[in-house]
Design a protein around this motif. Sequence first.
Motif: not given
Length: 283
Positions: A33-40, A262-283
């Motif tokens: 779970a990540v913060g709401l600010g991650r939406a932007t 505009y449309l490429p953003l819809l295609f790329i977005l799943p990768y960005v969300v995946y990177r955010d939800l399934f990987f820990a922050d760098e120390e």
Amino acid sequence: MNNQQLNRYAPPTTDADTPSNPRSSGYLGEPQAVGLGRATAWLRDTWWLFKQRPAKWMGTTLLIFLANIVISLIPFGIGLLLQPLMMVFILAGVAYSAQSIEQRGNFAIGDIFLTGMWKNSKSLLGAGLFSIALTILYGVAVFILFGDEAAQALAYGRQADQPPGMNAMLFGFAVVYLALTFLVPTLIILQNEKLFRAIGLSLKGFLRNIIGAALCSLYLMLAGAGAIFSSIFLFGLLASPLMPGISVSLAVLFVILIMLAYLPLLFILPYVVYRDLFFADEE
């Protein structure tokens, strides 16, 4: 990870030229779970990936659009069923290409269309069939609730013949469909996840970040509305008698370019969300 790390020969970059939340290489195996600010931030990171190779993304989107048109011409609703299957393989290729930009600073257009054919193709085929099954289930529900005419209107894309209640039903179906499938192609192609585990992980990621997902969807809809209205305004301005030197064809070209950005953003977005939800922050 910034663009300087991706390409040691690249010029120096500023903070505005890097993703807002870089990730390490450790795959967690479960969505966090990540913060709401991650939406932007998801949208900013998506835009960052797009602007590394905008011409390639726009060209790829045009090819995807043309492929969907060709498939939609297949009669008797078959084209409607094949489109989700094709898009699963394409979205897997998009994720692979987005990762290539992060790691090497570039991607090949062929990777978007061919990667899923040679890597984890059976699981991706299963994901496509699962998407088709959901679409068929929706069609059956439409038939049961609204009758044969509404089902035929859905199959043949006759929006005007669809009863008003179908809009609310379509919205509910879209939410369920995205929750179950949004991250599936990315998880299969990049992490070799099996089909049903990938579906479960996609659903978990949605439920653990449901408000962020809603906010991101709202921002995307607003951006899409802005793209449409700006396209209409630009078309009207350039094609108006006040600017006789500008042809209608040029006005149409500008509109197409706006939508292709505009449309490429819809295609790329799943990768960005995946990177955010399934990987820990760098120390």
